[in-house]
Design an enzyme around this catalytic site. Structure first.
Site, PDB file in Angstrom:
ATOM      1  N   ILE A  83       0.829  -1.201   0.000  1.00  0.00           N
ATOM      2  CA  ILE A  83       0.000   0.000   0.000  1.00  0.00           C
ATOM      3  C   ILE A  83       0.866   1.255   0.000  1.00  0.00           C
ATOM      4  CG2 ILE A  83      -1.608   1.360   1.401  1.00  0.00           C
ATOM      5  CD1 ILE A  83      -2.912  -1.297   2.250  1.00  0.00           C
ATOM      6  N   ASN A 104       2.145   5.429   7.146  1.00  0.00           N
ATOM      7  CA  ASN A 104       1.665   4.155   6.624  1.00  0.00           C
ATOM      8  C   ASN A 104       2.312   2.938   7.282  1.00  0.00           C
ATOM      9  OD1 ASN A 104       0.682   2.178   4.425  1.00  0.00           O
ATOM     10  ND2 ASN A 104       2.914   2.067   4.236  1.00  0.00           N
ATOM     11  N   TYR A 150      -3.877  -5.580  17.153  1.00  0.00           N
ATOM     12  CA  TYR A 150      -3.823  -4.756  15.937  1.00  0.00           C
ATOM     13  C   TYR A 150      -4.973  -3.755  15.925  1.00  0.00           C
ATOM     14  CZ  TYR A 150      -3.721  -3.624  10.930  1.00  0.00           C
ATOM     15  OH  TYR A 150      -3.675  -2.971   9.721  1.00  0.00           O
TER      16      TYR A 150
END
Length: 252
Positions: free
Chosen positions: A25, A89, A153
């Site tokens: 990504i 990111n 997470y």
């Protein structure tokens, strides 16, 4: 420059920093930013073997290191003009069940997925403010949708969402916008590897894609499109938003 009068395509929009911008990504975002008119500095722990592309400069950085934010801020130049965008990111998965949670592993996840982004935003806020720039945090659908086995997470991304909205208010007087994009399951090399390990990869992909209203997994380019929009002048009156890029998963 306002959202009503965005910089036209082809206009140079300055330097964007993309953490973890050498694959998946992150690389798709870096290339999308270049296509929109930014030049990009992309960080990674190791220089990739393949070329990143034109107008993308590599900066070695381990964002898990305690002094990473200070180190990156000190070494970050502005090779394409003023720093106008920061895309946080870089991150890691954490797939333990609650019964399996380990303190050290959990702290590593929170440090990389949340704290590193907070500190880098802090260290670069004044530079971004000088150019009335933007911060884009890469969150996750799992910050708001419950799923077994990913609580660590999910917690790290939920905290990132909370930081996003708080920072949007605090940094607004500097002229800095802060938003987040929240991807759904995306066909990165990691997910493609997971699919390949399943007994029937095609059936496994069909099963997970079947939970998504749009009927497919995201491509890295799908996520990049949302992130580039939030970094660009077109979103100049948007701040504090968490933009889902999940094919409708979180609203279904």
């Amino acid at each position: 420059m306002s959202a009503a009068d965005p910089a036209p395509l082809g206009t140079a929009l300055g330097t964007a920093l993309v953490t973890g911008g050498t694959s998946g990504i992150g690389l798709a975002i870096a290339r999308g930013l270049v296509a929109r008119g930014f030049g990009v500095v992309a960080t990674g722990r190791e220089r990739p073997e393949a070329e990143l592309g034109e107008r993308i400069v590599f900066l070695e950085a381990d964002h898990a290191a305690p002094d990473a934010a200070e180190s990156v801020a000190a070494r970050l130049g502005e090779p394409f003009g003023p720093l106008t965008a920061l895309v946080n990111n870089v991150g890691r998965r954490h797939n333990d069940t609650i019964a399996e949670l380990d303190r050290d592993s959990l702290l590593e996840t929170l440090a990389l997925n949340t704290v590193s982004h907070m500190l880098l935003t802090s260290r670069l806020a004044e530079r971004l403010g000088a150019a009335r720039g933007a911060v884009v945090n890469v969150s996750s659908r799992l910050a708001v949708v419950g799923m077994a086995g990913v609580s660590g997470y999910a917690a790290s991304k939920g905290a990132l969402n909370a930081f996003t909205v708080a920072a949007a208010v605090e940094l607004a007087p500097l002229g800095v916008r802060v938003n987040a994009v929240a991807p759904g399951m995306t066909k990165t090399p990691l997910i493609e590897s997971w699919l390949a390990d399943q007994p029937d990869p095609a059936a496994a992909e069909q099963e997970v894609a079947g939970r998504v209203p749009l009927g497919r997994l995201a491509s890295p380019g799908d996520i990049a499109g949302a992130a580039v929009f939030l970094a660009s002048p077109e979103s100049g009156y948007i701040t504090g938003a968490i933009l889902p890029a999940d094919g409708g998963y979180t609203v279904s």
